[in-house]
Scaffold this active site. Structure first.
Site: not given
Ligand SMILES: *Cc1c(COP(=O)(O)O)cnc(C)c1O
Length: 471
Positions: A112
């Site tokens: 993110k």
């Molecule tokens: C947020 C997250 C996901 C999921 O990603 P999306 O965009 O919500 O599908 C997967 N793995 C980790 C470590 C995350 O922080």
């Protein structure tokens, strides 16, 4: 570039307003009015660009009305300068034809950061031009709070207050938030649960006088700019493997569908992506959809991959809109029935379009542990989310032996030390730049789960920073 809502009833906006709006006024999600695309020659010319320059090049058609190319390039350079690996998003070979795209070298060790580090800077740049400030409030059970705080810390025109449930986040997760001592960051440990925190945030947004006075905003995963920023790492990986002159496939551990939607967008923009492989945990609504057009909600169950413990994948609406050939009325009706009945009626033709590109499989906790152990035996330490992506990739390797599969490695193993230790017998160490996290001073304020008290805290926090900014 103009943006339209998937539900067709919200104003059409340019990039800047789409960025600031987040959710569309009709409850839908903003998508580009027309998808930009690059020719094979354009893509070839991007091979070998440093990561920030590549990101700026890919974002350019999306943001041109808001940022000139020099500003955009500067913001991208600043966003990725703090990453802990010189390649920003390095590729590591796991097996024959199987690779990890490591997206966890940012400040909070999860993917993110790629979008949020850039988003915080874009917000700040726009707000400076408008002479305006905003206050971001959010609730977190652990993960998203730290990424938002890192994105907003020290931004001149943004204040941020994150609520977490006191004593209920892991020590690493709490410290990633509370050790940020920047004056524009407020951490509140709420005497209550995560649901209490979320209810408080909802209540603050529902308090119109407060919302307007504080200019409340959120950096949630439905913001179009987050998806756009993520397109770049898929392009980077595909170009590294020879695109546009060679096909690749991606496997993505999926929760809210934001990450894999960016891969879909990369394909829409002209990259030859053979297939998109979704990995899910026991919360397997997306896998059931791909297997049998069964998009029915069940109760969320906790798993070893908590960032994917989701039943309603908010960004799926953007794909649905495309699968329905951009019919906003039909998209809107399907979403309304999903909310009301817990089951989304996807027309057969739309579902078939999805299955021609997407593959999916789900992993329970035992299979997740087994995959972490298998990767460890081969010399690679993976977090539980990444392991689910790898397991899904192994289940859906393309028949054509020339097509590599690239797994989005979404978190650093040290973020989920308990699961990794259970699988491998070893506790993964934090990267050197975070090794002293446990001894860093923390700052947070404990408050009861009471709206007036929390609003008062937010108000004082914002006033203090506005005053400091003027001085
Ligand atoms: C947020 C997250 C996901 C999921 O990603 P999306 O965009 O919500 O599908 C997967 N793995 C980790 C470590 C995350 O922080």
């Amino acid at each position: 570039m103009r943006y339209v809502s998937t539900r067709g009833q919200a104003p059409i906006l340019g990039f800047e307003d789409t960025l600031l709006a987040g959710l569309a006024a009709d409850g839908g999600l903003y998508v580009p009015e027309a998808w930009p695309s690059f020719s094979p020659a354009d893509w070839r010319a991007m091979r070998g660009l440093p990561y920030p320059e590549l990101t700026a090049r890919i974002l350019q058609p999306f943001v041109a009305d808001a940022f000139d190319q020099a500003t955009l390039t500067r913001l991208c350079r600043e966003a990725y300068a703090g990453f802990g690996h010189p390649a920003v998003a390095p590729l590591v070979q796991l097996d024959h034809r199987l690779f990890a795209l490591e997206l966890f070298h940012g400040p909070t060790l999860a993917f993110k950061d790629f979008a949020l580090q850039l988003l915080g800077r874009m917000f700040d740049d726009v707000l400076t031009r408008r002479g305006s400030r905003i206050t971001i409030v959010g609730a977190t059970s652990g993960d998203t709070g730290s990424a938002a705080i890192e994105a907003c810390r020290d931004r001149a025109n943004i204040d941020i207050v994150i609520l977490h449930p006191k004593g209920r986040t892991s020590p690493i997760q709490r410290r990633q938030m509370t050790s940020v001592l920047s004056h524009n960051v407020g951490n509140v440990a709420v005497e209550g649960t995560f649901d209490d925190c979320q209810d408080l945030v909802k209540a603050m947004f529902a308090d119109v006088a407060f919302r307007d006075a504080m200019r409340l905003s959120a950096v949630n995963s439905i913001n179009w700019a987050r998806v756009a920023a993520q397109i770049a790492y898929y392009a980077h990986a595909a170009l590294t493997f020879g695109a546009p002159d060679r096909q690749v496939a991606f496997a993505v551990p999926t929760g809210n569908f934001g990450n894999v939607l960016a891969a879909w967008a990369a394909r829409r923009m002209g990259l030859p992506i053979h297939s998109l492989i979704l990995g899910a945990n026991r919360n397997d609504i997306l896998a059931r959809f791909i297997a049998a057009n069964d998009m029915s909600m069940r109760a969320v169950e906790p798993s070893l991959s908590p960032s994917m413990d989701i039943q309603v994948s908010s960004n799926f609406e953007r794909l649905l809109f495309e699968l329905m050939e951009r019919d906003a009325a039909a998209t809107s009706a399907a979403m309304a029935r999903f909310r009301a009945e817990g089951r989304m009626p996807v027309p057969d033709a739309a579902w078939r379009r999805a299955t021609s590109l997407f593959r999916a499989s789900a992993c329970d906790d035992d299979a997740t542990i087994a995959e972490i152990a298998r990767l460890d035996a081969d010399g690679y330490l993976a977090d539980p989310h990444t392991a689910i992506g790898v397991a899904a990739a192994r289940a859906h390797m393309p028949a054509d032996p020339d097509i590599p599969v690239i797994v989005a490695a979404t978190a650093h193993p040290a973020k989920f030390p308990d699961a990794v230790e259970r699988a491998t017998g070893r506790r993964p160490a934090l990267p050197a730049r975070l090794a002293d996290l446990e001894t860093r001073p923390e700052r947070f304020t404990e408050l009861p789960a009471d709206l007036a008290t929390v609003e008062d805290f937010v108000r004082r926090h914002a006033l203090r920073n506005a005053a400091r900014n003027i001085a």
